[in-house]
Scaffold this motif. Structure first.
Motif, mmCIF file in Angstrom:
data_model
loop_
_atom_site.group_PDB
_atom_site.id
_atom_site.type_symbol
_atom_site.label_atom_id
_atom_site.label_comp_id
_atom_site.label_asym_id
_atom_site.label_seq_id
_atom_site.Cartn_x
_atom_site.Cartn_y
_atom_site.Cartn_z
ATOM 1 N N PHE A 86 0.755 -1.695 -0.114
ATOM 2 C CA PHE A 86 0.210 0.321 -0.030
ATOM 3 C C PHE A 86 0.497 1.483 -0.276
ATOM 4 O O PHE A 86 2.125 1.356 0.495
ATOM 5 C CB PHE A 86 -0.849 -0.014 1.397
ATOM 6 C CG PHE A 86 -2.044 -1.099 1.049
ATOM 7 C CD1 PHE A 86 -2.507 -1.610 0.303
ATOM 8 C CD2 PHE A 86 -1.801 -2.206 2.720
ATOM 9 C CE1 PHE A 86 -3.472 -2.570 0.871
ATOM 10 C CE2 PHE A 86 -2.310 -2.857 2.828
ATOM 11 C CZ PHE A 86 -3.404 -3.392 2.179
ATOM 12 N N VAL A 87 0.387 2.294 -0.524
ATOM 13 C CA VAL A 87 0.937 3.942 -0.726
ATOM 14 C C VAL A 87 0.723 3.700 0.701
ATOM 15 O O VAL A 87 0.115 3.854 1.380
ATOM 16 C CB VAL A 87 0.974 4.532 -0.981
ATOM 17 C CG1 VAL A 87 1.319 5.941 -1.387
ATOM 18 C CG2 VAL A 87 0.899 4.217 -3.150
ATOM 19 N N LEU A 88 2.335 4.439 1.857
ATOM 20 C CA LEU A 88 2.026 5.592 2.681
ATOM 21 C C LEU A 88 1.610 6.590 2.947
ATOM 22 O O LEU A 88 2.577 7.547 2.537
ATOM 23 C CB LEU A 88 3.167 5.039 2.918
ATOM 24 C CG LEU A 88 3.790 5.790 4.851
ATOM 25 C CD1 LEU A 88 2.626 4.572 5.644
ATOM 26 C CD2 LEU A 88 4.837 5.566 5.130
ATOM 27 N N CYS A 89 1.079 7.395 3.576
ATOM 28 C CA CYS A 89 1.160 8.713 3.457
ATOM 29 C C CYS A 89 0.330 9.017 4.957
ATOM 30 O O CYS A 89 -1.737 8.910 5.358
ATOM 31 C CB CYS A 89 -0.258 9.360 2.726
ATOM 32 S SG CYS A 89 -0.021 11.320 2.739
ATOM 33 N N ASN B 289 -7.866 5.103 -1.958
ATOM 34 C CA ASN B 289 -7.332 3.685 -2.048
ATOM 35 C C ASN B 289 -6.228 3.007 -1.726
ATOM 36 O O ASN B 289 -5.725 2.043 -2.331
ATOM 37 C CB ASN B 289 -6.252 4.677 -4.049
ATOM 38 C CG ASN B 289 -6.869 5.073 -4.969
ATOM 39 O OD1 ASN B 289 -7.813 3.998 -5.375
ATOM 40 N ND2 ASN B 289 -6.570 5.940 -5.453
ATOM 41 N N SER B 290 -5.596 3.511 -0.994
ATOM 42 C CA SER B 290 -5.090 3.433 0.471
ATOM 43 C C SER B 290 -5.218 3.187 1.419
ATOM 44 O O SER B 290 -5.683 4.325 2.308
ATOM 45 C CB SER B 290 -3.205 3.448 0.513
ATOM 46 O OG SER B 290 -2.930 3.060 0.547
ATOM 47 N N PRO B 291 -5.268 1.558 2.665
ATOM 48 C CA PRO B 291 -5.438 1.889 3.810
ATOM 49 C C PRO B 291 -4.782 2.543 4.901
ATOM 50 O O PRO B 291 -4.571 2.952 5.585
ATOM 51 C CB PRO B 291 -5.843 0.490 4.789
ATOM 52 C CG PRO B 291 -5.281 -0.092 2.914
ATOM 53 C CD PRO B 291 -5.095 0.347 2.404
ATOM 54 N N ALA B 292 -3.485 2.539 4.384
ATOM 55 C CA ALA B 292 -2.443 3.311 4.847
ATOM 56 C C ALA B 292 -2.034 4.259 5.125
ATOM 57 O O ALA B 292 -0.449 5.633 4.734
ATOM 58 C CB ALA B 292 -0.903 3.049 4.222
ATOM 59 N N VAL B 293 -3.059 5.579 4.517
ATOM 60 C CA VAL B 293 -3.348 7.094 4.368
ATOM 61 C C VAL B 293 -4.221 7.286 5.822
ATOM 62 O O VAL B 293 -5.188 7.210 6.106
ATOM 63 C CB VAL B 293 -3.297 7.651 3.370
ATOM 64 C CG1 VAL B 293 -4.212 8.979 3.074
ATOM 65 C CG2 VAL B 293 -2.998 7.091 1.979
ATOM 66 N N GLY B 294 -2.720 8.837 6.639
ATOM 67 C CA GLY B 294 -3.947 9.268 7.666
ATOM 68 C C GLY B 294 -3.799 8.768 9.094
ATOM 69 O O GLY B 294 -2.188 8.860 8.887
ATOM 70 N N ARG C 43 1.872 -10.089 5.475
ATOM 71 C CA ARG C 43 2.812 -9.057 5.780
ATOM 72 C C ARG C 43 2.197 -7.747 5.059
ATOM 73 O O ARG C 43 1.772 -7.829 3.831
ATOM 74 C CB ARG C 43 3.811 -9.805 5.338
ATOM 75 C CG ARG C 43 5.538 -8.851 5.091
ATOM 76 C CD ARG C 43 6.225 -10.264 4.639
ATOM 77 N NE ARG C 43 6.677 -10.941 5.442
ATOM 78 C CZ ARG C 43 7.324 -11.873 5.199
ATOM 79 N NH1 ARG C 43 7.659 -12.160 3.673
ATOM 80 N NH2 ARG C 43 7.831 -12.905 6.279
ATOM 81 N N VAL C 44 2.892 -6.567 5.512
ATOM 82 C CA VAL C 44 2.214 -5.417 4.614
ATOM 83 C C VAL C 44 3.562 -4.777 4.038
ATOM 84 O O VAL C 44 4.733 -4.359 4.943
ATOM 85 C CB VAL C 44 1.795 -4.760 5.792
ATOM 86 C CG1 VAL C 44 1.816 -3.037 4.843
ATOM 87 C CG2 VAL C 44 0.389 -4.877 6.187
ATOM 88 N N TYR C 45 3.395 -4.703 2.834
ATOM 89 C CA TYR C 45 4.645 -3.598 2.320
ATOM 90 C C TYR C 45 3.923 -2.035 2.149
ATOM 91 O O TYR C 45 2.564 -1.560 1.807
ATOM 92 C CB TYR C 45 5.549 -4.137 1.266
ATOM 93 C CG TYR C 45 5.635 -5.505 1.369
ATOM 94 C CD1 TYR C 45 7.736 -5.154 1.758
ATOM 95 C CD2 TYR C 45 4.958 -6.654 1.134
ATOM 96 C CE1 TYR C 45 8.070 -6.995 1.381
ATOM 97 C CE2 TYR C 45 5.867 -7.698 1.592
ATOM 98 C CZ TYR C 45 6.922 -8.067 1.737
ATOM 99 O OH TYR C 45 7.423 -9.099 1.377
ATOM 100 N N LEU C 46 5.158 -1.082 2.665
ATOM 101 C CA LEU C 46 4.622 0.265 2.671
ATOM 102 C C LEU C 46 5.042 1.048 1.463
ATOM 103 O O LEU C 46 6.331 1.115 1.849
ATOM 104 C CB LEU C 46 4.486 0.461 3.710
ATOM 105 C CG LEU C 46 3.535 0.526 5.070
ATOM 106 C CD1 LEU C 46 4.000 0.863 6.437
ATOM 107 C CD2 LEU C 46 2.212 0.894 4.441
ATOM 108 N N GLN C 47 4.486 1.764 0.594
ATOM 109 C CA GLN C 47 5.361 2.214 -0.576
ATOM 110 C C GLN C 47 6.055 3.828 -0.146
ATOM 111 O O GLN C 47 4.513 4.247 -0.211
ATOM 112 C CB GLN C 47 4.640 2.531 -2.191
ATOM 113 C CG GLN C 47 5.740 2.547 -2.608
ATOM 114 C CD GLN C 47 4.977 2.277 -3.934
ATOM 115 O OE1 GLN C 47 3.582 3.247 -4.046
ATOM 116 N NE2 GLN C 47 5.431 2.552 -5.483
ATOM 117 N N VAL C 48 7.234 4.224 0.164
ATOM 118 C CA VAL C 48 7.409 5.355 0.491
ATOM 119 C C VAL C 48 7.687 6.184 -0.294
ATOM 120 O O VAL C 48 8.712 5.460 -0.988
ATOM 121 C CB VAL C 48 8.493 5.232 1.657
ATOM 122 C CG1 VAL C 48 8.608 6.439 2.122
ATOM 123 C CG2 VAL C 48 7.925 4.534 3.358
#
Length: 239
Positions: free
Chosen positions: A161-164, A189-194, A213-218
Motif C-alpha cells: 500500500f502507498v503510505l501517507c 486507494n490505500s488503508p495506509a493513509v491518515g 505481511r504489509v509492505y508500505l510504499q514510501v
C-alpha cells in the motif's frame, strides 16, 4: 518490489541473486514478475512481448533459476524451453539459503498467477488492490496451493500500500503534496493513509481478509521521519 522476467536472462539473474544472498548472509528475498509497465520498457530499449509470452518467459525463468540453485554440487543442469535453454550448467554459485532464497510472486492474474505461485512461491503479494479483489485473489491462490498438495501455512500472503501518514490533517496534507497526490484520492486507494489510529482501523479488514505481511510504499524517500513515525505509532498497535 520485484524484477521483471523481461529485464534479465535467467542464468545471470540466478548468479546475481545467489552472490548477493551469500554476501548478505542469507538475507535475499527474490521477487520475479512477468512485467507490466510498457512505458518503462520503451524508455530503456527493452522488448515488451505479448502478455502470454511474458508469462511463458516468467515460467521458464522460474524453472531455470530454481533448477540451477537446486542442482547438487558436482552435477549439471539442463533445460530446453521455448525461450531459454540450458546445457550442462554447473549451477554455480549457490545461494546461502537452502534450498534457495524465498521467492515472491504476485498480481491479479486469475489462472497462471495462482498456478505459478503454488509451484514456486514462498510468498504471494498483491499490490495496491481493493479489499474485495484481494480476498478473491487470495482464495484463488489458496485453492491452487491446496490442489498442488502444499500445506496452507507454506505460503505467506502479503499486500503493498502507498503510505501517507501524519499526526493530524495538516501533516497528512503536507506529505501528500510532497508526492504530488491528493489526500482524498490517497485515502480512497490505500488503508495506509491518515493518522495512526485511522491506519490501524483501516488495515483491520485487510488483516481479517488474510494479509499476513504489509509492505508500505514510501514515495518521498527523503522523508525518513515518516518511516520512524510509522514504526513508533502504527507497528506497535499491530503486533
Amino acid at each position: 518490489m520485484v524484477t521483471s522476467a523481461t529485464f534479465r536472462h535467467p542464468g545471470p539473474l540466478a548468479i546475481s541473486v545467489a552472490q548477493v544472498d551469500e554476501m548478505s548472509g542469507g538475507r535475499v528475498e527474490f521477487g520475479l514478475g512477468a512485467g507490466w509497465f510498457e512505458a518503462e520498457h520503451r524508455a530503456y530499449a527493452i522488448p515488451f512481448p505479448t502478455l502470454g509470452e511474458r508469462f511463458d518467459r516468467l515460467t521458464e525463468q522460474l524453472e531455470i533459476i530454481t533448477g540451477l540453485w537446486g542442482t547438487p554440487a558436482g552435477e549439471t543442469f539442463d533445460y530446453s524451453g521455448t525461450h531459454y535453454s540450458v546445457s550442462e550448467s554447473p549451477g554455480l554459485p549457490k545461494p546461502a539459503q537452502t534450498p534457495h532464497p524465498p521467492i515472491i510472486l504476485g498480481g491479479m492474474g486469475a489462472k497462471r498467477t495462482p498456478a505459478l505461485t503454488a509451484r514456486f512461491a514462498t510468498e504471494f503479494n498483491i499490490p495496491f488492490a481493493p479489499l474485495d479483489g484481494l480476498i478473491q485473489q487470495y482464495a484463488r491462490v489458496a485453492a491452487a496451493v491446496e490442489d498442488a498438495g502444499r500445506a496452507k501455512d507454506s505460503l505467506t500472503y502479503s499486500a503493498a500500500f502507498v503510505l501517507c501518514a501524519g499526526r493530524d490533517d495538516a501533516e497528512i496534507a503536507r506529505r501528500a503534496a510532497a508526492i504530488g497526490r491528493e489526500v482524498d484520492e490517497l485515502r480512497s486507494n490505500s488503508p495506509a493513509v491518515g493518522t495512526p489510529d485511522e491506519i490501524v482501523d483501516k488495515l483491520g479488514p485487510f488483516l481479517q481478509g488474510g494479509v499476513q505481511r504489509v509492505y508500505l510504499q514510501v514515495l518521498d524517500m527523503s522523508d525518513l521521519e515518516h518511516i520512524e513515525f510509522i514504526a513508533e505509532t502504527v507497528v506497535p498497535q499491530l503486533r
